[in-house]
Scaffold this active site. Structure first.
Site, PDB file in Angstrom:
ATOM      1  CB  ALA A  65      -0.765  -1.289  -0.663  1.00 14.14           C
ATOM      2  N   GLY A 110       1.528  -5.456  -2.139  1.00 13.72           N
ATOM      3  CA  GLY A 110       0.210  -6.090  -1.835  1.00 13.72           C
ATOM      4  C   GLY A 110      -0.232  -6.760  -2.908  1.00 13.72           C
ATOM      5  CD  GLU A 113       2.270  -8.208   1.234  1.00  8.40           C
ATOM      6  OE1 GLU A 113       2.508  -8.188   2.190  1.00  8.40           O
ATOM      7  OE2 GLU A 113       1.808  -7.098   0.572  1.00  8.40           O
ATOM      8  CD  GLU A 133       6.300  -4.445   0.171  1.00  9.47           C
ATOM      9  OE1 GLU A 133       5.084  -4.858  -0.039  1.00  9.47           O
ATOM     10  OE2 GLU A 133       7.332  -5.122  -0.479  1.00  9.47           O
TER      11      GLU A 133
END
Length: 259
Positions: A65, A110, A113, A133
């Site tokens: 992200a 991300g 994911e 994270e």
């Protein structure tokens, strides 16, 4: 302003490319917005039979992200951002078409994911996956704790998330994160060959199989079996079922028309 997500359709394959190579294809709000626009087109397309998802450039699928964007978010803004991302990834996961992720580099946070939201993942020895994270004071927020647990089990998922350890291609394949491990040169062609193998089969049957597997995995076994039985019975009403079985009896290749 160029789109951060591209869609190209060729030979009934929809190629979705996260197109932000200058930022290692990091997922920003704009990327998620553009991805939703692309998913609109895929959902409405009668031509696209299989979707291949990859990242622009040679370094990353999606490196994660956009931390610069997340750094200034309040808890409410973060909740809205995670909800938007999760809704987007669920749309990808729920596409009727089979989806294949080509992990052509880093797939972290991300990015991992996003890859987990596809049906099949192909990588090479330099593919790098993981969840960094907790080293940033947060946890995976785009369903990584849930989708990875369902893929490789809770214990292995806990280890990867708790340690923030990255995993390269061979180990990712051995863990079951990658379906196939190929050379760098074979990444896209391997995905295309798999897409071609899928497209030889009855489209409605493939779509039903995907639906039953995904929905059934969340149901008690008896309910899931019932779901499978109902889907199978429905397929017996299709022209493709008639064609498939008739072609088998007549010892010829079937010609399916998604009816």
């Amino acid at each position: 302003m160029s789109k951060t997500v591209l869609l190209e359709v060729k030979n009934s394959i929809g190629y979705i490319t996260i197109n932000r190579p200058e930022a290692l294809n990091a997922l920003s709000s704009q990327v998620l917005t553009d991805l939703n626009d692309v998913l609109d087109q895929v959902e409405q397309s009668e031509e696209i039979r299989v979707v291949i998802v990859t990242g622009a450039g040679e370094k990353a699928f999606v490196a994660g992200a956009d931390i610069k964007e997340m750094d200034v978010m309040s808890p409410i803004q973060a909740f809205e951002y995670m909800t938007f991302a999760n809704n987007t990834f669920t749309r990808l996961s729920d596409l009727r078409q089979p989806t294949i992720a080509v992990l052509n580099g880093y797939a972290l946070g991300g990015g991992m994911e996003l890859a987990l939201s596809t049906d099949i993942r192909i990588g090479f020895e330099k593919t790098v996956v993981g969840f960094p994270e907790v080293g940033l004071g947060i946890i995976p927020g785009f369903a990584g704790t849930q989708r990875m647990s369902r893929l490789i089990g809770t214990s292995r998922t806990k280890e990867l998330i708790f340690t923030a350890r990255t995993v390269k291609g061979q180990e990712a394949y051995e863990l079951g994160i990658l379906n196939k491990l190929v050379s760098a040169e074979e990444l896209l062609t391997s995905a295309e060959e798999m897409a071609a193998a899928i497209m030889k089969n009855a489209p409605l049957a493939v779509e039903k199989a995907k639906h039953v597997i995904q929905v059934g995995s969340e149901l008690p076994l008896k309910n899931a079996i019932r779901l499978e039985t109902e889907a199978e019975a429905l397929l017996f009403s299709t022209e493709d079922k008639v064609e498939g079985m008739r072609a088998f009896v007549e010892k010829r290749k079937p010609v399916f028309n998604r009816k």
